[in-house]
Design an enzyme around this catalytic site. Sequence first.
Site, PDB file in Angstrom:
ATOM      1  N   ARG A   1       0.674  -0.996   0.057  1.00 58.42           N
ATOM      2  CA  ARG A   1      -0.092  -0.337  -0.052  1.00 58.42           C
ATOM      3  C   ARG A   1       1.017   1.397  -0.049  1.00 58.42           C
ATOM      4  NH1 ARG A   1      -1.638   3.222   4.694  1.00 58.42           N
ATOM      5  NH2 ARG A   1      -1.817   1.414   5.975  1.00 58.42           N
TER       6      ARG A   1
ATOM      7  N   TYR B   1     -16.281  14.974 -18.050  1.00 59.09           N
ATOM      8  CA  TYR B   1     -16.377  13.517 -17.491  1.00 59.09           C
ATOM      9  C   TYR B   1     -17.449  13.417 -16.464  1.00 59.09           C
ATOM     10  CZ  TYR B   1     -16.147   8.472 -16.042  1.00 59.09           C
ATOM     11  OH  TYR B   1     -16.680   6.881 -15.657  1.00 59.09           O
TER      12      TYR B   1
ATOM     13  N   ASP C   1      -6.955  16.397 -16.916  1.00 62.00           N
ATOM     14  CA  ASP C   1      -7.321  15.316 -17.250  1.00 62.00           C
ATOM     15  C   ASP C   1      -6.791  15.289 -18.327  1.00 62.00           C
ATOM     16  OD1 ASP C   1      -8.345  13.178 -17.607  1.00 62.00           O
ATOM     17  OD2 ASP C   1     -10.156  12.944 -16.623  1.00 62.00           O
TER      18      ASP C   1
ATOM     19  N   LYS D   1      -7.193   3.772 -20.611  1.00 65.89           N
ATOM     20  CA  LYS D   1      -7.845   3.841 -21.738  1.00 65.89           C
ATOM     21  C   LYS D   1      -6.157   3.898 -22.882  1.00 65.89           C
ATOM     22  CE  LYS D   1     -12.064   5.738 -20.059  1.00 65.89           C
ATOM     23  NZ  LYS D   1     -11.923   5.082 -18.231  1.00 65.89           N
TER      24      LYS D   1
END
Length: 383
Positions: free
Chosen positions: A39, A92, A165, A190
Site C-alpha cells: 500500500r 467526464y 485530465d 484508457k
Amino acid sequence: MHITPKITPIYQTSVFKFEDLNELELYYGEPGSRYMYSRNGNPNSDELADAVNLLENGVGAIATGSGMAAIFAAIMAYCTAGDHVLCAADIYGGSSALLNLELSRLGITVTYVPFEDLSTDLTPYVQSRTRLLLCETISNPLLRVIDLRATAEACHACGLKLVVDNTFATPIITRPFDHEADLVIHSVTKYISGHSDVTAGVVVARVAEDAERLKQISMLFGLTLSPMESWLAVRGLKTLRLRIEAHCRNAEAIALFLEQQPTVRTVHYPGLHQHPQHLLAATQGSQLFGGMLSFQLEDEAEVVNQFMRATKRFPFAPSLAGVDSSLSYPLGTSHRSLTPQQQVDLGITVGLIRLSVGIEPVEELLTDLEQAFASVTHTMQTN
C-alpha cells in the site's frame, strides 16, 4: 545464480521482509531506499508511475486503482473542507458526480465554468476559498479542445492551480506541463494501458511538493494500484506511441466518412478543418487529433438503437481507448448523472453517439459503418 530479467517481474506480494532493525531504520531514514508494504509502494506501481511521469515531463507521480481515484487524489492534493473548486462544464460525468455527490459531503463545493470562459477571466467564478480548476485537454464527449496555456494563465492570475485530465490526448499528443498546468491526470484504463484489461489511474506533479503530497494521499487513503494491474499497464504503455498514431489515422478517416452521411447531423472531431478549435488542436497537439470522436444522429432512440444493432465492429461498450473499436452513449452512461438542463446545455442529446476508434484496418471499419448507416437509412425510410 544471478538473474537479471529484461522485464520487471510481478512483485505479487503485500509485504516485504526486513533483515534486522538496521534495515527498518534505513526504510524510514531514506525514503524510497526499499519497500515495506505494498500500500505504501510496490516496484510495479512505481514503475508505471515513473514511466508516465517521464512521458509527461513531471517531477513525480502516483499510480492509483482507477481513473476516479486519480481525480480524487488530485483534488485532495489542494483542497480541504470548506474549499471551492472550479470545473469545466464539459467534463467526464464521473468527475462531476464525485464533486457533486461525495466531495460536497466533505464541505468542498464546485462551480461549473462554461467552455467559452475557461481561458479568459475567471474572476467572476472565483470565491475566497477557490483552490483549483479541473478540466480536460480534449473534452468528453464533444471533443472540445481547451487552450491550456491561456487557461493556465487565467488560473494563476487568480492564484488557482490548474488540474488537467489528459486521458483523451495522452502525452503523445499534448503535454500539459509544457503549457504550465500544475497536475496531470490519466485514466490509465484508457490509452495508457490500451487493451481494455486494466483499471488504473495516474496523477503526475510538476513540482516536488505536490508529488510528496500525492504520495501521502495515496498511502493513507489506500489508493495504490495492485502489482498485476501495474505490470499489465506498463506492458501496454510500451506501444503507446505506435497505437496513438494508428488511432489518430483511423479516427480522421472515419470522421471524414461520417461527414458524408446524410443521416449524420454533426461530427465532433478536432482533426476536421471546420472544428472550432482545429488550429489550436493542430499546434497544441503536434498535428495529432486523437482517436475519439462523436456524431449526432436524429434525436430518436430507435434510430440510435438501429445503428447500434447494425454495426459489428463497434460494440456498445461504455468505456474507450482500447485497440478494438467501440461505441458509447453519453446520455445514458458517462453523463447520465448530469441534470437534464446540464445535458441540454452541453449538447448531450438522445442522438449523440461517441466512437472510440481502434487500430484495426480502417477499410474494415469503414465497410462496417457503411452497412450500418445503410440499415439506419432503410429503417427511417420504411417507418
